[in-house]
Design a protein around this motif. Structure first.
Motif, PDB file in Angstrom:
ATOM      1  N   ALA A  50       1.025  -1.219   0.001  1.00 38.04           N
ATOM      2  CA  ALA A  50       0.022   0.072  -0.056  1.00 38.04           C
ATOM      3  C   ALA A  50       0.878   1.311  -0.102  1.00 38.04           C
ATOM      4  O   ALA A  50       0.428   2.257  -0.067  1.00 38.04           O
ATOM      5  CB  ALA A  50      -0.752  -0.074   1.173  1.00 38.04           C
ATOM      6  N   GLY A  51       2.098   1.098   0.194  1.00 35.21           N
ATOM      7  CA  GLY A  51       3.161   2.422   0.210  1.00 35.21           C
ATOM      8  C   GLY A  51       3.069   2.991   1.268  1.00 35.21           C
ATOM      9  O   GLY A  51       3.815   3.775   1.681  1.00 35.21           O
ATOM     10  N   LYS A  52       2.587   2.362   2.629  1.00 37.34           N
ATOM     11  CA  LYS A  52       2.707   2.998   3.872  1.00 37.34           C
ATOM     12  C   LYS A  52       4.049   2.585   4.733  1.00 37.34           C
ATOM     13  O   LYS A  52       4.468   3.429   5.336  1.00 37.34           O
ATOM     14  CB  LYS A  52       1.609   2.592   4.948  1.00 37.34           C
ATOM     15  CG  LYS A  52       0.168   2.906   4.111  1.00 37.34           C
ATOM     16  CD  LYS A  52      -0.951   2.458   5.037  1.00 37.34           C
ATOM     17  CE  LYS A  52      -2.494   2.748   4.470  1.00 37.34           C
ATOM     18  NZ  LYS A  52      -3.297   2.128   5.348  1.00 37.34           N
ATOM     19  N   ALA A  53       4.520   1.625   4.055  1.00 31.90           N
ATOM     20  CA  ALA A  53       5.904   1.058   4.865  1.00 31.90           C
ATOM     21  C   ALA A  53       6.867   0.870   3.548  1.00 31.90           C
ATOM     22  O   ALA A  53       6.524   0.450   2.606  1.00 31.90           O
ATOM     23  CB  ALA A  53       5.916  -0.235   5.496  1.00 31.90           C
ATOM     24  N   ASP A  54       8.260   1.273   3.990  1.00 30.67           N
ATOM     25  CA  ASP A  54       9.150   1.164   2.917  1.00 30.67           C
ATOM     26  C   ASP A  54      10.201  -0.174   3.482  1.00 30.67           C
ATOM     27  O   ASP A  54      10.688  -0.809   2.419  1.00 30.67           O
ATOM     28  CB  ASP A  54      10.177   2.251   3.155  1.00 30.67           C
ATOM     29  CG  ASP A  54       9.416   3.414   2.700  1.00 30.67           C
ATOM     30  OD1 ASP A  54       8.939   3.733   1.592  1.00 30.67           O
ATOM     31  OD2 ASP A  54       9.182   4.375   3.610  1.00 30.67           O
TER      32      ASP A  54
END
Length: 367
Positions: free
Chosen positions: A91-95
């Motif tokens: 989801a792009g919330k964590a890298d």
């Protein structure tokens, strides 16, 4: 001299009567120096991290606490399911996903310790690469602290790290000299060429063509105002670097201005050469934009030349900004002198003489 004085008076009047150009010469450096150093940074911070904690030990809690307290990471959550953590990555919330296996702390006492998993989103290679390195350092720090608490021993510092030339590792210190160079490339390269082509489009250059003014004198009159403007822009940028960032040249200010003199002559000469071969302002802008892209991307302004392929490194020797970049950063950050940087000064002087000679020779004066 009287003819040159009259031509220069004409150029300055033409410049000041323009409603846009004087404002741009002042506002453009202000915006670049005040905004760009903060947004064009290679410092990686606020890396989103999701932790999969299957150990639930003192060590795993210590790792999570360090991640939450670090300025480099933003903790997105702690879960016992890898699938949940991977969903935050998608989801792009964590890298980064940090996976702590079951019985990890207990396994450290044995001969076959279990491994921590670090999964990185490689879409942003820089952020992912540095984020994984920061993560490994934090895990190692937590492991060292826990081991010291459990079995304290005398600690010996094996390394004494000292950052030279930029002790605080402040990235704006690296970018500010580069932005000064970009300002000179844009203003001293674009403006003389656009000024000359605009006279072609409006037909006013024909009045010069029927006069006995030599092409060398005409070219000189076109360049001198923008040489002065270049020094004004450089001075304004250096003052802003001092007032806003506290950055002053570690070396001589005269060394900066001498290199800038040769570079301003080079870029203005290049602008006139392109204008001499162009019939419209659009043509001039496209050709200048091509050269500017090459200068910015291949001269060491943003990326190190040493990391380029061998054929690309050879090409950079033909780019004038390469030498000016070396001078600016060496004088500003290292305190180098003209004597130490004489090859770069000689190269810039050679480019300046060559480009301005070609600029005068390629101007076709019609009687």
């Amino acid at each position: 001299m009287r003819t040159l004085r009259v031509l220069l008076e004409k150029e300055f009047r033409q410049f000041t009567r323009n409603a846009f150009m004087p404002k741009m010469v002042i506002l453009f450096p202000l915006l670049v120096m005040l905004v760009i150093p903060w947004v064009t940074t290679m410092d990686v911070r606020h890396v989103g991290v999701s932790v999969v904690d299957n150990d639930h030990s003192e060590l795993s809690r210590r790792i999570v606490e360090k991640l939450g307290a670090s300025d480099y990471f933003t903790l997105r959550g702690v879960t016992g399911s890898y699938e949940e953590a991977y969903a935050t990555l998608e989801a792009g919330k964590a890298d980064v996903i940090l996976s702590i296996p079951e019985s990890f702390e207990l396994s450290l006492a044995g001969s076959s310790p279990r491994r921590i998993g670090i999964d990185v989103n490689g879409t942003n290679a820089l952020k992912g690469g540095l984020g994984s390195q920061y993560m490994a350092q934090i895990v190692q720090q937590a492991l060292t602290e826990v081991r010291q608490e459990q079995s304290p021993v005398v600690q010996v510092d094996l390394f004494a790290v000292q950052n030279r030339y930029n002790p605080t590792l402040n990235y704006p210190y690296f970018m500010v000299p580069a932005l000064m160079i970009i300002l000179l490339i844009l203003i001293c390269g674009f403006l003389p060429g656009l000024n000359l082509v605009s006279e072609k489009e409006f037909g006013t250059i024909e009045q010069i063509n029927v006069t006995p003014v030599s092409r060398f004198l005409f070219t000189l009159a076109k360049l001198i105002p923008y040489w002065i403007i270049g020094f004004v822009v450089l001075t304004l940028a250096m003052l802003l670097a001092w007032w806003v960032y506290g950055l002053t040249p570690a070396g001589s200010v005269g060394a900066v201005y001498l290199a800038a003199l040769f570079f301003i002559l080079t870029m203005s000469g290049l602008g006139i050469i392109i204008a001499n071969r162009s019939s419209t302002m659009q043509q001039t802008m496209f050709v200048m934009f091509f050269f500017i892209m090459i200068f910015v991307l291949m001269s060491g302004l943003l990326t190190p030349i040493e990391s380029m392929p061998a054929w690309a490194r050879d090409i950079t020797y033909l780019l004038p900004p390469r030498y000016f970049v070396t001078v600016m950063r060496a004088v500003y950050l290292k305190g180098a002198s003209v004597v130490e940087l004489w090859p770069q000064y000689v190269a810039l002087l050679g480019f300046a003489g060559l480009f301005n000679a070609v600029a005068a020779l390629t101007y076709k004066k019609q009687s």
